[in-house]
Design an enzyme around this catalytic site. Structure first.
Site, short mmCIF file in Angstrom:
data_model
loop_
_atom_site.label_atom_id
_atom_site.label_comp_id
_atom_site.label_asym_id
_atom_site.label_seq_id
_atom_site.Cartn_x
_atom_site.Cartn_y
_atom_site.Cartn_z
N ASP A 9 0.85 -1.18 0.00
CA ASP A 9 0.00 0.00 0.00
C ASP A 9 0.89 1.24 0.00
OD1 ASP A 9 -2.06 1.77 0.20
OD2 ASP A 9 -2.97 0.88 1.97
N ASP A 102 -3.66 2.54 -5.44
CA ASP A 102 -2.46 2.58 -4.60
C ASP A 102 -2.27 1.32 -3.76
OD1 ASP A 102 -4.58 2.94 -2.91
OD2 ASP A 102 -3.82 4.75 -1.93
N GLU A 103 -2.88 0.22 -4.18
CA GLU A 103 -2.90 -0.98 -3.35
C GLU A 103 -2.72 -2.22 -4.22
OE1 GLU A 103 -5.85 -2.60 0.21
OE2 GLU A 103 -6.54 -1.10 -1.22
#
Length: 380
Positions: A9, A102-103
């Site tokens: 993350d 974003d993960e």
């Protein structure tokens, strides 16, 4: 073979991107969002210290943290950085799932024979930071649930391994809010019963959980014991949703076509939000009366907002419709999909706009997808 699943993350992703452009923002409270009437899209840890959170109205955030620097944000820039991170990771792992902008989830099962999974994950994180300058946290465990919870506990810039033998001890003291599927309503329900930690939840009988939350009770019980068989789904830009309309009679009525495009976009955007997708590529297809077919597409910032997508679709239609010839078919396709909550163009939209979308989606969920919509989409 024991599974090895890593969750990565990017730390305060939007803020970190802005700090790459402006080092003066380092260690300062930063809020990414849109104007006085907008909401917080992201905020730095320094701003969180004062109670600022995502989706909070900007005015409220500034009351909590008056010294915060508010930046409108640049979703196109963030999308490009996300693609760059994806490319760096994708080059180094056998199976990658891009869970959101974003993960990421990585399936490294079996790689212990060659590299050592924890060492290999550390090297991937180092490569991301070296190539992009962005801070990133990760946790490695035997499944997606434990690794995701682990990443949350290790932030910022954390590196954590939760071995199988230690999973229950790791989970037990944590709040049930840490379990990904536990939202505010579920948390409040269990809190009223005195169930606040994962340990207490794990000790509840499965049939009691099923009575409280339905079929999700069994899933919740498994997660509280660190059990999750969910596979890592390989990331592919080929995922798409689309719709086409072949006319009963070929037409050159541009107003009619624009109305149809509006309806198509609204239908597909609603589907994106229901399935928790964001799209990064828009395509428009036309087929002329002589069966010649042309397609135009463009890369866009991740979104699932009707009005944002419609803007790009209409621009593409202008570019693709280059002949004064009747049209037989029109189509719209969204590709480059990633899972994620609807960004709502938080840098531009107001609380009123976000509330409008939520209300429209609620009405559609209850009365059907055609129960409400833009007037332009009904002018056929």
């Amino acid at each position: 073979m024991e599974r090895a699943i890593a969750h990565m993350d990017l730390d305060t992703f939007f803020v970190s991107c802005e700090r790459l452009k402006n080092s003066g923002l380092e260690k300062q409270p930063v809020i990414i969002g849109g104007g006085d009437r907008g909401v917080v899209a992201s905020c730095s840890y320094e701003a969180r210290y004062f109670g600022v959170r995502s989706a909070m109205p900007i005015k409220m955030a500034l009351r909590l943290c008056p010294e915060a620097k508010v930046i409108k944000g640049d979703m196109e820039y963030y999308s490009n950085m996300s693609h760059l991170v994806t490319e760096v990771i994708q080059e180094k792992v056998p199976v990658l799932e891009k869970a959101s902008i974003d993960e990421f989830y990585l399936d490294l099962s079996g790689m212990d024979k060659f590299f050592g999974c924890f060492q290999w994950t550390n090297e991937i994180v180092d490569a991301v930071t070296k190539n992009t300058g962005l801070p990133i946290s990760f946790a490695l465990s035997t499944n997606k649930t434990v690794s995701k919870i682990g990443t949350g506990e290790s932030k910022p810039t954390g590196r954590l391994e939760v071995k199988e033998a230690n999973i229950q001890n790791f989970l037990n003291p944590l709040s049930i809010k840490k379990i990904p599927m536990v939202g505010p309503e579920t948390f409040n329900l269990f809190s009223r019963l005195g169930v606040k930690t994962i340990k207490t939840l794990s000790e509840m009988p499965v049939d009691v959980l099923n009575q409280l939350v339905g079929k999700n009770g069994t899933v919740l019980w498994k997660k509280s014991h660190g059990i999750d068989e969910t596979p890592v789904i390989p990331y592919s830009e080929r995922k798409s949703i689309s719709t086409e309309d072949t006319f009963a009679q070929d037409t050159i009525d541009i107003l009619k076509i624009r109305s149809i495009l509006s309806g198509m976009v609204e239908k597909l955007a609603y589907q994106l939000r229901q399935e928790k997708w964001l799209t990064s590529t828009v395509s428009v297809k036309i087929r002329y009366s002589n069966f010649d077919t042309e397609i135009k597409q463009c890369r866009i910032p991740y979104t699932s907002a009707d009005h944002t997508l419609l803007k790009y679709v209409l621009e593409l239609f202008k570019k693709v419709y280059t002949r004064r010839m009747r049209i037989r078919l029109i189509g719209v396709r969204f590709t480059g999909l990633v899972h994620g909550l609807h960004q709502m163009d938080l840098f531009e939209d107001t609380e009123e706009m976000i509330s409008l979308y939520q209300t429209m989606d609620h009405i559609k969920n209850r009365f059907g997808s055609l129960s409400v919509g833009r007037a332009s989409g009904f002018l056929k």
